[in-house]
Design a protein around this motif. Structure first.
Motif, PDB file in Angstrom:
ATOM      1  N   LYS A  18       0.844  -1.192   0.000  1.00  0.00           N
ATOM      2  CA  LYS A  18       0.000   0.000   0.000  1.00  0.00           C
ATOM      3  C   LYS A  18       0.883   1.247   0.000  1.00  0.00           C
ATOM      4  CE  LYS A  18      -3.838  -2.078   2.464  1.00  0.00           C
ATOM      5  NZ  LYS A  18      -4.690  -2.034   3.632  1.00  0.00           N
ATOM      6  N   LEU A  19       0.343   2.323  -0.534  1.00  0.00           N
ATOM      7  CA  LEU A  19       1.037   3.614  -0.471  1.00  0.00           C
ATOM      8  C   LEU A  19       0.557   4.293   0.805  1.00  0.00           C
ATOM      9  CD1 LEU A  19       3.024   5.526  -1.866  1.00  0.00           C
ATOM     10  CD2 LEU A  19       1.074   6.604  -2.979  1.00  0.00           C
ATOM     11  N   THR A  20       1.243   3.985   1.900  1.00  0.00           N
ATOM     12  CA  THR A  20       0.882   4.559   3.197  1.00  0.00           C
ATOM     13  C   THR A  20       1.232   6.046   3.223  1.00  0.00           C
ATOM     14  OG1 THR A  20       3.064   4.092   4.109  1.00  0.00           O
ATOM     15  CG2 THR A  20       1.385   2.357   4.355  1.00  0.00           C
ATOM     16  N   THR A  21       0.796   6.729   4.244  1.00  0.00           N
ATOM     17  CA  THR A  21       1.104   8.157   4.410  1.00  0.00           C
ATOM     18  C   THR A  21       2.606   8.382   4.425  1.00  0.00           C
ATOM     19  OG1 THR A  21      -0.921   8.431   5.682  1.00  0.00           O
ATOM     20  CG2 THR A  21       0.725  10.157   5.908  1.00  0.00           C
ATOM     21  N   GLN A  22       3.341   7.526   5.156  1.00  0.00           N
ATOM     22  CA  GLN A  22       4.796   7.667   5.248  1.00  0.00           C
ATOM     23  C   GLN A  22       5.462   7.418   3.895  1.00  0.00           C
ATOM     24  OE1 GLN A  22       2.862   5.783   7.208  1.00  0.00           O
ATOM     25  NE2 GLN A  22       3.337   6.141   9.358  1.00  0.00           N
ATOM     26  N   ARG A  23       4.996   6.392   3.184  1.00  0.00           N
ATOM     27  CA  ARG A  23       5.565   6.088   1.868  1.00  0.00           C
ATOM     28  C   ARG A  23       5.265   7.216   0.882  1.00  0.00           C
ATOM     29  NH1 ARG A  23       3.741  -0.232   1.810  1.00  0.00           N
ATOM     30  NH2 ARG A  23       5.448  -0.976   3.124  1.00  0.00           N
ATOM     31  N   GLU A  24       4.044   7.733   0.931  1.00  0.00           N
ATOM     32  CA  GLU A  24       3.689   8.824   0.026  1.00  0.00           C
ATOM     33  C   GLU A  24       4.528  10.069   0.316  1.00  0.00           C
ATOM     34  OE1 GLU A  24      -0.138  11.258  -1.758  1.00  0.00           O
ATOM     35  OE2 GLU A  24      -0.488   9.582  -0.397  1.00  0.00           O
ATOM     36  N   SER A  49       9.542  16.380   8.784  1.00  0.00           N
ATOM     37  CA  SER A  49       8.902  17.693   8.895  1.00  0.00           C
ATOM     38  C   SER A  49       7.463  17.657   8.366  1.00  0.00           C
ATOM     39  CB  SER A  49       9.716  18.753   8.148  1.00  0.00           C
ATOM     40  OG  SER A  49       9.616  18.581   6.752  1.00  0.00           O
ATOM     41  N   ILE A  50       7.162  16.664   7.522  1.00  0.00           N
ATOM     42  CA  ILE A  50       5.811  16.506   6.970  1.00  0.00           C
ATOM     43  C   ILE A  50       4.981  15.555   7.835  1.00  0.00           C
ATOM     44  CG2 ILE A  50       4.493  15.726   4.947  1.00  0.00           C
ATOM     45  CD1 ILE A  50       7.115  16.284   3.313  1.00  0.00           C
ATOM     46  N   VAL A  51       5.618  14.443   8.234  1.00  0.00           N
ATOM     47  CA  VAL A  51       4.966  13.408   9.039  1.00  0.00           C
ATOM     48  C   VAL A  51       5.820  13.220  10.297  1.00  0.00           C
ATOM     49  CG1 VAL A  51       4.084  11.034   9.057  1.00  0.00           C
ATOM     50  CG2 VAL A  51       4.213  12.285   6.896  1.00  0.00           C
ATOM     51  N   PRO A  52       5.585  14.044  11.337  1.00  0.00           N
ATOM     52  CA  PRO A  52       6.473  14.048  12.515  1.00  0.00           C
ATOM     53  C   PRO A  52       6.659  12.699  13.206  1.00  0.00           C
ATOM     54  CG  PRO A  52       4.963  15.913  12.573  1.00  0.00           C
ATOM     55  CD  PRO A  52       4.535  15.047  11.436  1.00  0.00           C
ATOM     56  N   GLU A  53       5.677  11.820  13.116  1.00  0.00           N
ATOM     57  CA  GLU A  53       5.781  10.541  13.823  1.00  0.00           C
ATOM     58  C   GLU A  53       6.572   9.475  13.073  1.00  0.00           C
ATOM     59  OE1 GLU A  53       2.001  10.409  11.400  1.00  0.00           O
ATOM     60  OE2 GLU A  53       2.950  11.896  12.660  1.00  0.00           O
ATOM     61  N   VAL A  54       7.032   9.783  11.872  1.00  0.00           N
ATOM     62  CA  VAL A  54       7.765   8.791  11.084  1.00  0.00           C
ATOM     63  C   VAL A  54       9.132   8.517  11.711  1.00  0.00           C
ATOM     64  CG1 VAL A  54       8.931  10.365   9.479  1.00  0.00           C
ATOM     65  CG2 VAL A  54       8.300   8.077   8.709  1.00  0.00           C
TER      66      VAL A  54
END
Length: 156
Positions: A18-24, A49-54
């Motif tokens: 899947k194209l997860t939020t982190q992958r995207e 900076s886009i996905v702080p929890e990554v």
């Protein structure tokens, strides 16, 4: 960019991912910085900076997955640092690079100059080429001009 992301989503889905939020977010960073040949750490800092929890492990795994799917290539321009470079969607082979050994500048050559050589390799050796990579190393125009200018100053 949306079209490229959709193409990558299709590639992932075809392989059961899947194209997860982190992958995207990782893909977007690669697309937005296509000319920069970013390191994993640089990609991670921008994605964070886009996905702080990554986490950095997620970015590493995403880059490795994209490499396996032939979306990106891991490249090293002679400085011992692994960088990531997007493959051109419409070309079966990875593009070539010109690398300045003085300043480290990298320029891409998008035209595939090796097709005649591939045909010869297949004909003469019975070897089917599935990909190739060509890097030219040398001194760029700017560095040559700087050397000439410094030489002229030292002679004066």
């Amino acid at each position: 960019m949306k079209e490229r992301i959709e193409d990558i989503r299709k590639q992932l889905t075809a392989k059961g991912f899947k194209l997860t939020t982190q992958r995207e977010a990782t893909v977007k960073v690669l697309l937005e910085n296509e000319e920069n040949h970013l390191t994993t750490e640089e990609i991670y800092m921008i994605v964070k900076s886009i996905v702080p929890e990554v986490g950095i492990a997620t970015v590493y795994r995403t880059l490795e997955l994209l490499k396996e799917l032939r979306v990106v290539e891991k490249v090293n321009f002679g400085d011992g640092i692994a960088r990531f470079d997007l493959r051109n969607k419409d070309q079966p082979h990875f593009h070539h690079h010109i690398i300045c050994t003085e300043c480290g500048a990298v320029q891409e050559i998008l035209e595939d100059w090796l097709l005649p050589l591939e045909i010869r390799v297949e004909r003469e050796f019975g070897f089917t080429v599935t990909d190739h990579r060509l890097d030219f190393q040398g001194i760029c125009h700017s560095c040559k001009a700087n050397h000439i200018s410094e030489t002229c100053k030292s002679v004066s």
